[in-house]
Design a protein around this motif. Sequence first.
Motif, PDB file in Angstrom:
ATOM      1  N   VAL A 236     -53.115 111.599 -82.141  1.00 30.54           N
ATOM      2  CA  VAL A 236     -54.111 110.636 -83.002  1.00 30.54           C
ATOM      3  C   VAL A 236     -55.215 111.064 -83.250  1.00 30.54           C
ATOM      4  O   VAL A 236     -55.848 111.770 -82.652  1.00 30.54           O
ATOM      5  CB  VAL A 236     -54.143 109.375 -81.993  1.00 30.54           C
TER       6      VAL A 236
ATOM      7  N   THR B 124     -46.265 101.347 -82.364  1.00 31.23           N
ATOM      8  CA  THR B 124     -46.369 102.739 -82.585  1.00 31.23           C
ATOM      9  C   THR B 124     -45.130 103.418 -81.563  1.00 31.23           C
ATOM     10  O   THR B 124     -44.650 104.406 -81.853  1.00 31.23           O
ATOM     11  CB  THR B 124     -47.748 103.366 -82.037  1.00 31.23           C
TER      12      THR B 124
ATOM     13  N   MET C 286     -54.226  96.641 -87.918  1.00 36.87           N
ATOM     14  CA  MET C 286     -54.968  96.064 -86.753  1.00 36.87           C
ATOM     15  C   MET C 286     -56.063  95.365 -86.861  1.00 36.87           C
ATOM     16  O   MET C 286     -57.204  95.846 -86.873  1.00 36.87           O
ATOM     17  CB  MET C 286     -55.247  97.217 -85.847  1.00 36.87           C
TER      18      MET C 286
ATOM     19  N   ARG D  72     -57.596  99.510 -89.254  1.00 41.42           N
ATOM     20  CA  ARG D  72     -58.385  98.907 -88.354  1.00 41.42           C
ATOM     21  C   ARG D  72     -59.271  97.816 -88.891  1.00 41.42           C
ATOM     22  O   ARG D  72     -60.067  98.240 -89.607  1.00 41.42           O
ATOM     23  CB  ARG D  72     -59.067  99.723 -87.305  1.00 41.42           C
TER      24      ARG D  72
ATOM     25  N   ALA E  44     -50.449  96.909 -81.863  1.00 41.73           N
ATOM     26  CA  ALA E  44     -50.278  98.023 -82.448  1.00 41.73           C
ATOM     27  C   ALA E  44     -49.849  99.439 -81.631  1.00 41.73           C
ATOM     28  O   ALA E  44     -48.924 100.137 -82.093  1.00 41.73           O
ATOM     29  CB  ALA E  44     -51.741  98.443 -83.170  1.00 41.73           C
ATOM     30  N   ALA E  45     -50.241  99.487 -80.253  1.00 45.15           N
ATOM     31  CA  ALA E  45     -49.573 100.484 -79.356  1.00 45.15           C
ATOM     32  C   ALA E  45     -48.090 100.225 -79.329  1.00 45.15           C
ATOM     33  O   ALA E  45     -47.638 101.419 -79.237  1.00 45.15           O
ATOM     34  CB  ALA E  45     -50.546 100.184 -78.071  1.00 45.15           C
TER      35      ALA E  45
ATOM     36  N   GLU F 293     -54.667  97.258 -72.576  1.00 39.91           N
ATOM     37  CA  GLU F 293     -53.755  97.265 -73.775  1.00 39.91           C
ATOM     38  C   GLU F 293     -52.920  96.253 -73.684  1.00 39.91           C
ATOM     39  O   GLU F 293     -52.192  95.809 -74.877  1.00 39.91           O
ATOM     40  CB  GLU F 293     -53.217  98.578 -74.149  1.00 39.91           C
TER      41      GLU F 293
ATOM     42  N   PHE G 230     -57.208 103.828 -79.188  1.00 40.54           N
ATOM     43  CA  PHE G 230     -56.079 103.892 -79.473  1.00 40.54           C
ATOM     44  C   PHE G 230     -55.323 104.452 -78.760  1.00 40.54           C
ATOM     45  O   PHE G 230     -53.884 104.224 -78.453  1.00 40.54           O
ATOM     46  CB  PHE G 230     -55.822 103.803 -81.138  1.00 40.54           C
TER      47      PHE G 230
ATOM     48  N   LEU H 135     -52.883 103.975 -89.655  1.00 41.22           N
ATOM     49  CA  LEU H 135     -53.199 102.651 -88.910  1.00 41.22           C
ATOM     50  C   LEU H 135     -54.475 102.157 -89.560  1.00 41.22           C
ATOM     51  O   LEU H 135     -55.567 102.669 -89.055  1.00 41.22           O
ATOM     52  CB  LEU H 135     -53.135 102.920 -87.512  1.00 41.22           C
TER      53      LEU H 135
ATOM     54  N   LEU I 193     -54.834  95.291 -80.456  1.00 41.68           N
ATOM     55  CA  LEU I 193     -54.688  96.589 -79.924  1.00 41.68           C
ATOM     56  C   LEU I 193     -53.475  96.906 -79.234  1.00 41.68           C
ATOM     57  O   LEU I 193     -52.669  97.815 -79.340  1.00 41.68           O
ATOM     58  CB  LEU I 193     -55.901  96.925 -79.113  1.00 41.68           C
TER      59      LEU I 193
ATOM     60  N   VAL J  51     -56.361 106.903 -87.587  1.00 33.65           N
ATOM     61  CA  VAL J  51     -56.980 105.464 -87.667  1.00 33.65           C
ATOM     62  C   VAL J  51     -58.055 105.344 -88.521  1.00 33.65           C
ATOM     63  O   VAL J  51     -58.758 106.062 -88.478  1.00 33.65           O
ATOM     64  CB  VAL J  51     -57.555 105.231 -86.010  1.00 33.65           C
TER      65      VAL J  51
ATOM     66  N   ALA K  79     -54.718 103.358 -75.309  1.00 27.55           N
ATOM     67  CA  ALA K  79     -53.909 102.138 -75.509  1.00 27.55           C
ATOM     68  C   ALA K  79     -52.402 102.416 -75.450  1.00 27.55           C
ATOM     69  O   ALA K  79     -51.477 101.855 -75.008  1.00 27.55           O
ATOM     70  CB  ALA K  79     -54.295 101.334 -76.787  1.00 27.55           C
TER      71      ALA K  79
END
Length: 356
Positions: free
Chosen positions: A125, A342, A313, A289, A338-339, A330, A137, A287, A335, A259, A140
């Motif tokens: 990330v 992923t 997100m 945000r 999205a976790a 999380e 993130f 991603l 959040l 992100v 999370a």
Amino acid sequence: MSENRPLVLATNDDVVDELSRLAAAAGCELERVPDVSAARARWLSAPLVLLDPGGVRECHAAHLPRRDRIIVVSPETTDISSLQGALELGAERVVELPVAGAWLSECFADTAEGPSGPPGRVLSVIGGRGGAGASVFAGAVAMAAARAGHSTMLVDCDPMAGGLDLVLGAENEQGLRWPDIRVRSGRVACSSLRAALPSLGGVKLLSGARKGFAPEPDAVTAVVQASKRGGDVVVCDLPRAMSETVAAALDLTDLTVIVVPAELRATTSASRIAERLAERGVTARVLVRGPAPDGLRAQEIADAIDLPLLAWMPYQRGLAVDLEKGRFSERRGPLGAAARLTLEVLGVQHKLRRAS
């Protein structure tokens, strides 16, 4: 079970005795076979194959197929013919006893504790700009993976971020941080690594310190490889600068996520990062945000960066306050959603989903 035992074909009794001693100390049971005919039945299924020069010559003459994880072990320098045969069989290393004893012990320990399933998956990330929320993130995703039943490792590779333990509210947890890790052989036993690190919510955390300490590339490679061999879901929090340390993590990564806050400056910065990643042959996903103060849409931002959109997100009310007070979670909100998405894209299945 015999399927989990390393296979040994060696004509030198001294080699066999030393391998047996090292394996026993590591809690690993070996399967020694008397000849190449007996080796053939387990050749492709054994988690590790150990051959001495005589064993190499037998397997090579029998035209056994190439495979991964073959180690050639010798009490002295091997001859040219055995080295050539080892290469054609696919041997990854030739080691000499007793010099390589410690390294072999770690191999045996990894094999003994290794999962029956496939190796782990690695996510990296990166923030599209400073303060993008990449560390949050990354944490999370790691927490979501642990909650889904996976052994999980969260690796902090950003020397200027102040430490991921602060993000997760784990700064008081006992265990090693990066400045305490010393990797000399280039290989780390997964069990030893897990035992030494602090744990939070089922996540093993290798955090940086608050002194700008940057882990060496070899150390990052050793840690991530060990965790991947152990079947872990590994999440790496990377800085935006394309250093050798970042390159070491990216070379082992299965999925890279940038992100990007929904703003013009972050989009421009993320475009530069995407270009540097592309130079290394890495195609990331974006991603985006929230909030989006100027009304920029997630797909517009991904198109501008010229990368696939992973997810949008939305802004999560109260998240910043929770993080400041050490209440990281999380489980709910954008959040968490999205976790979990992923993890699906990474190919990580929920181990706790089915109940009998």
